[in-house]
Each structure stands twice: as C-alpha cells, then as structure tokens.
Design an enzyme around this catalytic site. Structure first.
Site, short mmCIF file in Angstrom:
data_model
loop_
_atom_site.label_atom_id
_atom_site.label_comp_id
_atom_site.label_asym_id
_atom_site.label_seq_id
_atom_site.Cartn_x
_atom_site.Cartn_y
_atom_site.Cartn_z
N LYS A 53 -0.94 3.28 -9.02
CA LYS A 53 -1.03 2.65 -7.72
C LYS A 53 -2.88 1.47 -7.64
CE LYS A 53 0.11 0.37 -3.09
NZ LYS A 53 0.34 0.51 -1.44
N SER A 86 4.22 -1.59 0.02
CA SER A 86 3.40 -2.25 -0.64
C SER A 86 3.33 -1.86 -2.53
CB SER A 86 2.52 -2.09 -0.40
OG SER A 86 1.70 -0.72 -0.12
N SER A 124 5.28 2.03 2.57
CA SER A 124 5.17 1.76 1.40
C SER A 124 5.37 2.58 0.06
CB SER A 124 3.33 1.24 1.82
OG SER A 124 3.65 0.16 2.04
#
Lengths: 457, 480
Positions: A63, A138, A162
């Site tokens: 990420k 997210s 997330s």
C-alpha cells in the site's frame, strides 16, 4: 512455497503481464518492473544454492502509505505526488531480508482516509470481481491486486477497517493484527494509536508466513510490543472446548439480510463441528464509530501538519507570504475528505471542546476495550459481519459522509480496542459480490485467530 | 495628593536549558552545536512521513537530576504531549513537549537567600533555527530540531529584575554543576522568557501580564524586565491598562516591540503523543541518580563557611563553578590548610584563568603542585615570595614545583649558624646604619632585612632573620 516448482523470473513476468492487462483496475500507483525481475533472478540463484529467505520469491504489493527507500510514496495524495522516502519501513526491510519480491505500490484512499478508495488523488480502483463496483477502502488497491492475482500478498494498513473491509468487498483474506505487534516505523501516520499494518492474501498460509516475517518488536517504534512473536505459519490444533461469541449488537438494524444468512450458515457449520457458539454482548458498540472519528481525526489533524510545503511535498507557488504558502500548499495538496478530517480533528482538540469530545471519546475507547475484555473472559473468539452492506457501485457517492462512516460500524471497535481481526471470504451474494465475515480475538491471540481461520475455511 | 499604594512588580520566569546529551531527544542524531547546517538530521527530526520518535532516556536522567537538585517532586508517571502549531523550523507541525505530567513538579531554587518556588520542570524538543538572510529569504537549519530541552517554570514570585537575574545565575550554576547544560545564554543553550505584571503593593491581586522574549544575556534580562516594569507602571499611572501580549526584546534599541497580541495567540491543541507511551519513573531510577549527584553549590558554600571557616565571600566565589570548587578541594584535601588553599584559588588561580582566558580544566598547574607549594611555605622550606615565583614559572614550563626548587636551589636558608654569620657580615659592612638603629631610628631595621634578603637571594627564612637580627642589634623581635 513450493519454490522448486516455479520459475521465479517467469512468475514475476506473468504478474507483470497481468498488471499490464489490468491497468484499468488502477490498483497500482507504481510498478517496479526492472527491479522485480532482477530480484527474481538473484533469488532464483539463492534458491538453487539452498541459501534463501523464508519468503523467497513471494511477490508482494505494498500500500502506497508505506515507505520504500528511493521509491515514490504518494499516500495517494497530490501533496506527496513527487515524494520518495529516504528510508524503508521496518516491515519492508524485514520482507526484503527474507527475499520477498516487491512488485509495486498500491492505490488507496488518500492518506488511508476513506472506505471506497474513491478519495485517492490518482483515481478510483475497480473491484476485480465486478468492475462497476468499488474495491472498498482504504486499502482498495491492495485488496484488488490480491483478488485479481496481480501479486501473491499485499501489505495494507488498517485504522478502522481498511484491511478487512476491502478484503471483504474483494473476496479475499485480510488480517489486522493486534496493535503493536507489527512495527509502524515507515507507515505514513493517519491515526497513530489505531494504525496497524497487515497482510491481505488469497489464503491464511500466506498471511501467516508474512506475519512471521513482519511481526516482532522494533526498537524504532516506541509503541511496538516487546513480546516475542508467535510462530504463525506452523498451525496448532485448536484448543478443546473452543468457544465463539456472537455479539448481539452486531446483528441489529442496518445489517444486510444476505450477510446475516451467511453468518448463520457459518455458525451452523462450526456448530456441527462441535464448536460452541454463544451470544455475547458488547454494550458500547453503538458509540464506537463516533469515538473512532473523534480520536482518529484528532490524531490525523496533528499527524498531517507536517505536510506544509516547507521541506518536501507540494508547495504552492502562488504565495506571497508564509501563511499563504501554508494555506495554498495544503488547500491545493489535500483532497476534500482529508481536509474534512483535519478540520474535524482540529475542532475536537480545540480549547473549550477538548474535554467534551477528545476526553470523552477516550473514555468510550476504554469502555469498548472493557467490553471486549469481559467477553474474552468467557469466549475465545468473536464471529461477526465485516460490513453491514454488500459492495457499492463506483460513483454511487455518499452524499452524507455520516452514511459512509456508519459502514465502519463493525470494524472500528477492533481498532479502538487494539485487538486482532480477520476477514474471511464467506461466499457471494445474489448479485455475485463477495461477502466477508469477521473473526476477532483478544490482544495477542493472533495465532489462535489465524489457526481458527485456517481450520474453518 | 496621590495616596494610592505604589505598584510593585510580579515576575515569573520560563527558562529553557539545552541539554548536553550526545544525541537528540527522539532520534540518534548528534545534538552538537555549531556543526555544518542540516548535517545532523534524519527522517525523525526532519518530520518525514512514517518516522517515529524513540525517547532518549538520558534526557529524562538530566531532568530528574535537576529535579533532585531543586527539591522538586519527581513524577511517578510522565508522558509526552504534542503542542501543535505551524512554523517553518518546526518540521512535524507540532513540538513534542509535556503538559499534564511533567517529569518534575514544584521545588525551589535560591536567589540569594530567597527561595524562588518552581511550578514545574518538563522535557521537550527544540525546534530548528530560521536564519533570515540579507536577500530577504529565510534559510532553515534543522540541526537543532529535536535537541532536548528542559523548561523550568517558576511561580510568579520574583520581585525585581535583579532578583530574576540572581535566580538565573543560581540556575545556571546548578545546571553547570550537574553538567547537564553549558548555560551559555549568548549561544542560546540557556534561554529566558519573563512574565511581568505590576500590582498595587499589598493588594495580592495580580495585574495583567506580558511576556518578554529574546533576552539573550543576564544584562539584557535585567534591562528588559526593568523596561517592562517601567512601561507598565507609567501606563497604569497615566490611567491606561496593560494588555496581555507577547513582546520581543530588542537589545540594540533597548526596547521591546509587540510580537503578538492575546487574540493572535495560538491554541496549541495539546494532546498525548500517540507515538510515545507513558513512562514510569521508579524510585529506584531516582535513587540511582541521587548516588551520582554531585554536591550542589549551596551545600558546598555552607560547608566551606562552616567547616572550612572560609569567608562567605570566598566561599561564594569558589563555589561559582563546580570545576573551581573541585580544584579548591583538591588543593585543600592535600594541605588541610583551607585558608591558604582558598587564598591561592582567589588570587593566583583566578588571575591566571582570567589572563589566559582558559577554563579550570585547562589550568596548567595541577592542584597537587599548588598544594605542595603551600605545604613548603608552611614548613618554612620556601618563602611566600619564592612560591609565587615558582608558580608563575611552572605555569609556563609545566615543571614540577619541587624539581624547580631543587634545580634552582630555592629552598630557604633556615640554618641559624649560617644565617648568623651572614647577618654579622651585613652589620659589619654597615656600621653607620647599625649606629643609627641603636640611636633609636627603628626604620633602619627594614634596611638590614633588605640587605640580608639580597645577600641570600631571597632564600633566608624571614622569621629567623628577624629573630637573629633583633638579637644582634639589641631589640625585641619585630612582628611576631
């Protein structure tokens, strides 16, 4: 990993090919083609000489909120568009030391703030299961990259769901470990006392072996636990008389009936294996989302102050003085959701409001932790839905942010309490969208959680 | 006639002392002053994304040491908070500081004989340094970013600018004794802000205060506080009202200008730093530090006056710095002659320190050598005058006193027979003067002493000469 049976460079090439084929998913912010290939070559050499790390050849995406030295790290924000860190996060160093191949950085909501991956400055990510749908957020790019087989495993981050929520939307496993067992050093801070790095994968084995590598004390993170890490990749037999709690507060109004029926059939399945499931109560659950947004925005408002255009990141050139430089750099650099959270956080920390909001929310946090402590004195694990809804169409925006925030109702409690939680794919809805269920354990019972997840998959 | 009571000042100080730790408060960068700009920096003190602070325990040691020296209460639990504000030399957009649970609470420091009560001593990180260049641009040096500071906050109990300076001076001596800070105001390792207000004498109702910053020396501190007391007093006597504001002292013009008004003041939005954990300060930790605590200046002063019978003035000068006091004690412990040891420190040692502009640690004559000179004077082996000469010479050469005395044969002549012979000869050479003396002109005695010392090249034992000469000239011994 059956390392002998695959040709690493070919494997990496195949992943790179898929990434190219699936550009429209927009899962990756950057791809490290040459480096991944040369790494594959050198690790293949190590494998043939028998001198290779635990993750030799595993292809991992990261990420884009986690630092990799000299690689762009945008946090999916315009304010860090051209930023490359000068150091690597502890988790990255640990992955590389065990010969993982990092293939690229994945898209996410801006600074990990969002539940749909639509707040990214670099565009939304499509759900590989149904491209009209969001992948969740997210860590949307991470979940999509795993679901679309654009990597073996992805490292995400989970502040209020997330990792678990996008894993649920994309039909993969997503693990949020106990707060403190994975170093945050090098993870762009959103809300420091909540942020947790964890793996997203297609199976528990991959999650477990990555956890073996990334967990454990890090002297660079003062909040990191001193406890020795568990041996996650070696499954243990589940303890006799294992009891699972079903929190009644998670089954109320707002839960999609299809998710409820997946939950019911899961419970029936484990009961039929002789595992006890009993109702439990987490009475302060309804306060979790409010407390979560007060505390995380408070921390975020401070954590994001460093993006001021002075030393790195976007600096507005239209300024005539210092204050204007700050204001314009941040106005131009941050997206709406981030600005909203900074303002909210600034407000709740302001003189005159601190006690009413921040302090009260800290009390709620303590009560929620107490709820879990009480429940875990009578059961070993908790089973619950991961999300109240099944998927969401791209652009089907929430007109009311509150509605979006309420989607976090089942995931934020684990972050407030610091406990580990795992999304396991449960099946597909009538419309063909993945449905996930959530397992939770008490702090530092991560291993039991993974062993159970593996057992009941 | 104005019968209203006089206005009296009320002053509180906030002092920042920069700690002499090797590394910064939350990262491993060197905390050294004066290095190439931006050479001692890393992701942590540059505020890069994802970098996290790790507490340097040494800074807490230093805070506890100062707390013990000031009789403060050492907190059992302490934590760091974030003080949020934007400034270009503040990389994270917040300063890690302490609000709710500082390391030390209360305590006091003497300013002269008055106990000045402390509110707290807390630990925080320094910001970087903005350097405003001639072309109007500003450069930023982040070497100082993250250097540990202690902030010492007094209660508003200081009554004059002079008392404030006396307090500062005591504090500086203490931090230097503890070896936790250079105490150099010009270099900024000790910085003082003053909160000043005036109130009608005896009213007990504090007036509106202003804060003055940027006083970079004792002298400026005194001038700035006096300036502000006068300004406020005149303002009130003219029927005006003091407004709460922060002032910046300008040493060049000798006046202060407004930096910001109350309305412009920041809301710092303090909250516990979630990147750091609350830490405990055990009794054991404090006890261990107590064991390595040096004796503090005030205790030494008392001991020197009481046990060494030094004058308060001498004791005060000697205890001004720990090094000087240690030097004195090293001499005194060998000689057991406190008075002479103190005299040597007060005269010759201080003179040479000033002349050469050196520190005590660089002093060229070791305390053992001074002690040996004192012992030789006391045993009559050398005269005071010879001792001073030897001191000056070994200060240059580094030779041992005893070796020089031996080599140059500087020992006093204390052999009565030899001296008697020499004195007889001198008297014989000056019959007229001898006659004058016997006729009652006592001044001539000094002439003979001079002649004898000259004859012995300064080595004749003056006491003996005095006795023998008196006998020869038929007079009771002069002096003793």
């Amino acid at each position: 990993m059956k390392t002998g049976e695959i040709n690493l460079p070919e494997n990496v090439l195949a992943f790179l090919h898929s990434i190219g084929e699936n550009k429209s998913l927009n899962a990756y912010n950057s791809v490290f083609r040459e480096e991944a290939l040369s790494k594959a070559d050198s690790i293949a050499g190590k494998i043939s000489s028998g001198d290779h790390g635990k993750l030799a050849g595993m292809v991992i995406s990261v990420k884009d909120v986690i630092s990799i030295k000299d690689k762009p790290m945008t946090s999916s924000s315009a304010i860090l568009k051209n930023f490359s860190p000068v150091y690597s996060a502890t988790v990255i160093e640990r992955l590389l030391a065990e010969d993982a191949i990092i293939i690229g950085k994945t898209n996410s909501d801006e600074f990990a703030m969002g539940s749909t991956n639509e707040t990214s400055a670099f565009g939304f990510v499509r759900n590989p299961v149904n491209r009209e749908y969001v992948p969740g957020g997210s860590s949307g790019g991470s979940a999509a990259s795993v679901a679309a087989r654009l990597c073996d495993v992805s490292l995400g981050s989970d502040t209020g769901g997330s990792i678990r929520q996008p894993a649920s939307f994309c039909g993969v496993y997503g693990f949020k470990p106990t707060y403190s067992i994975v170093s945050r050093y090098g993870l762009t801070s959103y809300a420091s006392s909540f942020d947790t790095i964890g793996p997203i994968a297609n199976n528990i084995s991959d999650i477990a072996i990555v956890m073996d590598v990334i967990s454990g004390h890090d002297p660079k993170d003062s909040t990191s636990s001193q406890l020795p890490p568990a041996n996650f990749s070696v499954p243990e037999k589940l303890p006799e008389g294992l009891k699972i709690g079903l929190p009644l507060e998670y089954l109320g109004e707002g839960l999609d009936p299809q998710i409820k029926s997946f939950l019911d059939s899961f419970i029936n399945r484990i009961r039929s294996r002789g595992i006890k499931v009993e109702p439990v109560s987490l009475p302060h659950t309804s306060y979790a989302v409010a407390a979560y947004y007060i505390l995380t925005t408070a921390e975020a408002s401070s954590n994001l102050s460093r993006y001021d255009g002075v030393r790195y990141g976007h600096r507005s050139l239209n300024n005539s003085d210092l204050n204007e430089m700050y204001t314009l750099s941040r106005t131009e650099g941050f997206g709406d959701e981030v600005k909203l959270r900074i303002m909210l956080g600034t407000y709740v920390l302001s003189a005159g409001y601190y006690d009413a909001y921040y302090k009260k929310a800290q009390k709620v946090r303590r009560l929620i932790k107490n709820d879990f402590d009480a429940v875990f004195s009578s059961v070993d694990l908790i089973i619950a839905p991961t999300t109240p809804h099944i998927g969401k169409k791209i652009g089907d925006g929430f007109t009311d942010p509150l509605q979006m925030y309420l989607g976090d109702v089942y995931t934020t409690s684990a972050n407030l309490a610091g406990i580990p939680a795992l999304n396991i794919p449960a099946g597909y809805s009538d419309s063909g969208l993945p449905v996930g269920l959530q397992l939770m354990a008490n702090c530092f019972n991560d291993k039991l959680l993974l062993d159970f997840g593996r057992e009941v998959r | 006639m104005d019968m209203s009571p006089a206005l009296v000042p009320v002053i509180g100080l906030e002092i920042h002392v920069q700690l002499k730790t090797a590394t910064k408060l939350f990262c491993g960068c060197s905390a050294k002053f004066g290095d190439e700009p931006n050479s001692n920096v890393c992701p942590v003190c540059l505020g890069h994304p994802g970098a996290l602070p790790v507490l340097n325990k040494k800074a807490i040691d230093f805070a506890i040491l100062l707390g013990i020296a000031c009789n403060s209460t050492i907190s059992g639990k302490s934590l760091f908070e974030r003080k949020n504000y934007f400034y270009p030399d503040l990389p994270k957009g917040y300063q890690i500081s302490q609000l709710e649970k500082p390391v030390c609470l209360g305590g006091y420091i003497f300013a002269g004989d008055k106990k000045i009560a402390l509110n707290r001593i807390h630990v925080e990180e320094d910001a970087g340094k903005s350097i405003h260049l001639h072309d109007g641009t500003t450069a930023i040096d982040l070497n100082r970013s993250g250097v540990p500071l202690l902030e010492i906050v007094t209660e508003p109990v200081i009554c004059s600018a002079a008392e404030a300076v006396e307090f500062l001076s005591s504090l500086r001596t203490i931090v230097r004794y503890l070896d936790i800070c250079d105490g150099n105001m010009e270099e900024g390792s000790l910085r003082c802000d003053a909160n000043v207000s005036v109130m009608p004498a005896g009213s007990g109702i504090l007036g509106v205060k202003t804060e003055i910053k940027n006083m970079n020396s004792f002298r400026n501190t005194e001038k700035a506080i006096n300036y502000e007391i006068e300004r406020q007093t005149e303002l009130i006597l003219d029927g005006g009202k003091v407004t709460q504001e922060t002032l910046l002292w300008d040493p060049d013009s000798g006046s202060a200008r407004i930096m910001r008004s109350k309305e412009e003041s920041n809301d710092y939005r303090y909250f516990p730093d979630p990147d750091l954990v609350e830490f405990s300060i055990s009794g054991e930790w404090t006890e261990q530090l107590k064991m390595i605590m040096p004796e503090m200046p005030r205790a030494r002063f008392d001991r020197y006056v009481k046990d060494h019978s030094l004058s308060p003035y001498d004791a005060g000068v000697i205890t001004q710095s720990r090094e000087l006091a240690d030097f004195y004690e090293a001499v005194a412990s060998i000689t057991s002659d406190f008075k002479s040891s103190a005299n040597w420190i007060m005269t010759d040692v201080l003179r040479l320190l000033n002349e050469r502009k050196i520190t005590v640690n660089q002093f060229p004559v070791p305390p053992e050598e001074i002690a040996s000179l004192i012992n030789m004077i006391n045993s009559g082996e050398i005269s005071n005058k010879i001792a001073k000469m030897v001191f000056d010479e070994i200060a240059d050469s580094g030779e041992k006193a005893a070796d020089l005395i031996e080599r140059k044969n500087l020992r006093q002549i204390s052999d009565s027979a030899g001296l008697e012979k020499m004195i007889d000869e001198v008297i014989a050479r000056h019959p007229a003067q001898a006659e004058e003396f016997r006729a009652g002109k006592e001044k001539v005695f000094g002439f003979f002493i001079g002649q004898i010392m000259k004859e012995s090249r300064g080595k004749a034992n003056p006491k003996l000469v005095n006795i023998i000469l008196s006998g020869k000239l038929g007079k009771s011994a002069v002096g003793n």
